[in-house]
Design a protein around this motif. Structure first.
Motif, PDB file in Angstrom:
ATOM      1  N   VAL A   1      56.024  40.171  19.792  1.00 30.86           N
ATOM      2  CA  VAL A   1      56.589  39.594  20.995  1.00 30.86           C
ATOM      3  C   VAL A   1      58.044  38.854  20.875  1.00 30.86           C
ATOM      4  O   VAL A   1      59.002  39.033  21.490  1.00 30.86           O
ATOM      5  CB  VAL A   1      55.632  38.835  21.709  1.00 30.86           C
ATOM      6  N   LEU A   2      58.062  37.977  19.835  1.00 27.88           N
ATOM      7  CA  LEU A   2      59.489  37.134  19.864  1.00 27.88           C
ATOM      8  C   LEU A   2      60.374  38.072  19.245  1.00 27.88           C
ATOM      9  O   LEU A   2      61.565  38.130  19.662  1.00 27.88           O
ATOM     10  CB  LEU A   2      59.036  35.977  18.786  1.00 27.88           C
TER      11      LEU A   2
ATOM     12  N   SER B   1      43.401  34.829  13.589  1.00 28.11           N
ATOM     13  CA  SER B   1      44.798  34.214  13.586  1.00 28.11           C
ATOM     14  C   SER B   1      45.756  35.158  13.112  1.00 28.11           C
ATOM     15  O   SER B   1      46.831  34.826  13.624  1.00 28.11           O
ATOM     16  CB  SER B   1      44.348  33.138  12.590  1.00 28.11           C
TER      17      SER B   1
ATOM     18  N   LEU C   1      52.270  37.287  18.298  1.00 26.52           N
ATOM     19  CA  LEU C   1      53.304  36.523  18.705  1.00 26.52           C
ATOM     20  C   LEU C   1      54.706  36.816  18.141  1.00 26.52           C
ATOM     21  O   LEU C   1      55.876  36.875  18.560  1.00 26.52           O
ATOM     22  CB  LEU C   1      52.993  35.307  18.259  1.00 26.52           C
TER      23      LEU C   1
ATOM     24  N   SER D   1      56.305  29.969  13.868  1.00 24.11           N
ATOM     25  CA  SER D   1      54.714  30.051  14.014  1.00 24.11           C
ATOM     26  C   SER D   1      53.873  29.510  13.032  1.00 24.11           C
ATOM     27  O   SER D   1      52.649  29.337  13.342  1.00 24.11           O
ATOM     28  CB  SER D   1      54.710  31.749  13.559  1.00 24.11           C
TER      29      SER D   1
ATOM     30  N   VAL E   1      46.795  37.286  16.288  1.00 26.76           N
ATOM     31  CA  VAL E   1      47.399  36.313  17.162  1.00 26.76           C
ATOM     32  C   VAL E   1      48.883  36.077  16.816  1.00 26.76           C
ATOM     33  O   VAL E   1      49.856  36.174  17.401  1.00 26.76           O
ATOM     34  CB  VAL E   1      46.851  35.058  17.770  1.00 26.76           C
ATOM     35  N   GLU E   2      49.033  35.481  15.360  1.00 26.27           N
ATOM     36  CA  GLU E   2      50.354  35.545  14.801  1.00 26.27           C
ATOM     37  C   GLU E   2      51.252  36.668  14.835  1.00 26.27           C
ATOM     38  O   GLU E   2      52.387  36.707  15.262  1.00 26.27           O
ATOM     39  CB  GLU E   2      50.216  34.713  13.456  1.00 26.27           C
TER      40      GLU E   2
END
Length: 169
Positions: free
Chosen positions: A116-117, A106, A113, A76, A109-110
């Protein structure tokens, strides 16, 4: 070499501070992500190869310090760096409000992410996503955004001081 040493040193200092002193705060969920701020600073002011390599190394260090699933931050942080590098000419990032907003978005969003990962890697349901989003991710991104203008200013002054002192030698 001097251009690489300073952000690496700052990255190690920020990560150490973030994982030791900030982790001992009474409100552990609301602590800034100093490494994210440094990664975004690199995205705005460093060339793609040098900054990307530093972001990758900082992501690797984040993975080592966090104890989470290995490789999430290694993936990431360079991604965040290259997104910031892509958008650096498209936004006016000199004002405090624009710096706050860019880092806040940011961070969100990170964080999304990474959630979700983690959900994909654990092969289970995401659980209480709304609880995690409102009690952890949103406050952390906001606090990170609030301290960003101060850290951007300090990093920029340190960079200027180091470049001036090396030119005079």
């Amino acid at each position: 070499m001097k251009r690489i040493f300073l952000p690496l040193l700052l990255g190690v200092i920020f990560l150490t501070f973030q994982t030791t002193l900030l982790a001992s705060l009474p409100i552990q969920r609301i602590r800034p992500d100093l490494a994210l701020i440094l990664t975004l600073y690199l995205g705005f002011f460093y060339p793609p190869m040098v900054g990307g390599a530093i972001a990758l190394f900082m992501g690797l260090l984040m993975d080592l310090f966090s104890g989470n699933s290995f490789g999430l931050y290694t993936f990431s942080r360079p991604l965040v760096f290259y997104v910031a590098h892509f958008f650096k000419g498209r936004f006016y990032l000199e004002s405090f409000s624009s710096q706050f907003l860019f880092v806040f978005i940011s961070g969100l969003v990170e964080g999304l992410l990474l959630i979700v990962l983690l959900g994909i890697l654990n092969l289970g349901p995401l659980g209480h996503f709304d609880l995690v989003f409102f009690t952890f991710l949103l406050p952390q991104s906001a606090f990170t955004g609030f301290i960003t203008p101060i850290l951007f200013f300090l990093i920029h002054k340190i960079s200027l001081y180091c470049s001036v002192s090396t030119e005079s030698e």
